[in-house]
Write a protein that holds these residues in place. Structure first.
Motif, PDB file in Angstrom:
ATOM      1  N   GLY A  27       0.809  -1.213   0.000  1.00  0.00           N
ATOM      2  CA  GLY A  27       0.000   0.000   0.000  1.00  0.00           C
ATOM      3  C   GLY A  27       0.840   1.259   0.000  1.00  0.00           C
ATOM      4  N   PRO A  28       0.187   2.430   0.098  1.00  0.00           N
ATOM      5  CA  PRO A  28       0.906   3.706   0.066  1.00  0.00           C
ATOM      6  C   PRO A  28       1.980   3.778   1.145  1.00  0.00           C
ATOM      7  CG  PRO A  28      -1.458   4.071  -0.078  1.00  0.00           C
ATOM      8  CD  PRO A  28      -1.254   2.612   0.233  1.00  0.00           C
ATOM      9  N   ASP A  29       3.196   4.024   0.743  1.00  0.00           N
ATOM     10  CA  ASP A  29       4.351   4.101   1.652  1.00  0.00           C
ATOM     11  C   ASP A  29       4.528   2.843   2.484  1.00  0.00           C
ATOM     12  OD1 ASP A  29       5.145   6.697   0.855  1.00  0.00           O
ATOM     13  OD2 ASP A  29       3.644   7.592   2.174  1.00  0.00           O
ATOM     14  N   GLY A  78      10.766   0.933  -4.013  1.00  0.00           N
ATOM     15  CA  GLY A  78       9.960   1.068  -2.798  1.00  0.00           C
ATOM     16  C   GLY A  78       8.484   1.075  -3.133  1.00  0.00           C
ATOM     17  N   PRO A  79       7.660   1.204  -2.111  1.00  0.00           N
ATOM     18  CA  PRO A  79       6.209   1.226  -2.348  1.00  0.00           C
ATOM     19  C   PRO A  79       5.788   2.554  -2.982  1.00  0.00           C
ATOM     20  CG  PRO A  79       6.662   1.706  -0.067  1.00  0.00           C
ATOM     21  CD  PRO A  79       7.983   1.380  -0.703  1.00  0.00           C
ATOM     22  N   ALA A  80       4.577   2.569  -3.479  1.00  0.00           N
ATOM     23  CA  ALA A  80       4.026   3.809  -4.042  1.00  0.00           C
ATOM     24  C   ALA A  80       3.884   4.847  -2.942  1.00  0.00           C
ATOM     25  CB  ALA A  80       2.682   3.535  -4.689  1.00  0.00           C
ATOM     26  N   PRO A  81       4.208   6.111  -3.228  1.00  0.00           N
ATOM     27  CA  PRO A  81       4.019   7.154  -2.211  1.00  0.00           C
ATOM     28  C   PRO A  81       2.538   7.402  -1.951  1.00  0.00           C
ATOM     29  CG  PRO A  81       4.731   8.114  -4.288  1.00  0.00           C
ATOM     30  CD  PRO A  81       4.730   6.629  -4.474  1.00  0.00           C
ATOM     31  N   SER A  82       2.259   7.923  -0.766  1.00  0.00           N
ATOM     32  CA  SER A  82       0.856   8.211  -0.426  1.00  0.00           C
ATOM     33  C   SER A  82       0.393   9.504  -1.040  1.00  0.00           C
ATOM     34  CB  SER A  82       0.666   8.254   1.080  1.00  0.00           C
ATOM     35  OG  SER A  82       1.540   9.182   1.679  1.00  0.00           O
TER      36      SER A  82
END
Length: 82
Positions: A27-29, A78-82
């Protein structure tokens, strides 16, 4: 053990935990988490960026089944930013 951030492209993944404690961030961040213990199943949809770790002192044994096509693991920064 902590994996790097990655996704499985066009593959859906089902994980069954035999031993250890599977901790998955996504999920986001990376703000969403799932904790799975022996006997638990985890479903990872196509393209979901995640990383997993074993938070227990014992080795983690998992059964992993993937269905899809193409490259099965794609590493990302890394994960998708929020």
């Amino acid at each position: 053990m902590v994996s790097g951030w990655h996704h499985h492209g066009e593959y859906e993944t089902v994980i069954y935990v035999l031993t250890g404690l599977l901790w998955m961030e996504f999920g986001p961040d990376g703000s969403n988490t799932v904790e799975a213990r022996p006997g638990d199943f985890v479903f990872v949809p196509k393209g979901v960026v995640h990383r997993e770790s074993n938070l227990s002192a014992e080795p983690g044994d998992l059964v992993v089944v993937r269905a899809g096509r193409g490259e099965s693991t794609i590493n990302v920064d890394g994960p998708a930013p929020s």
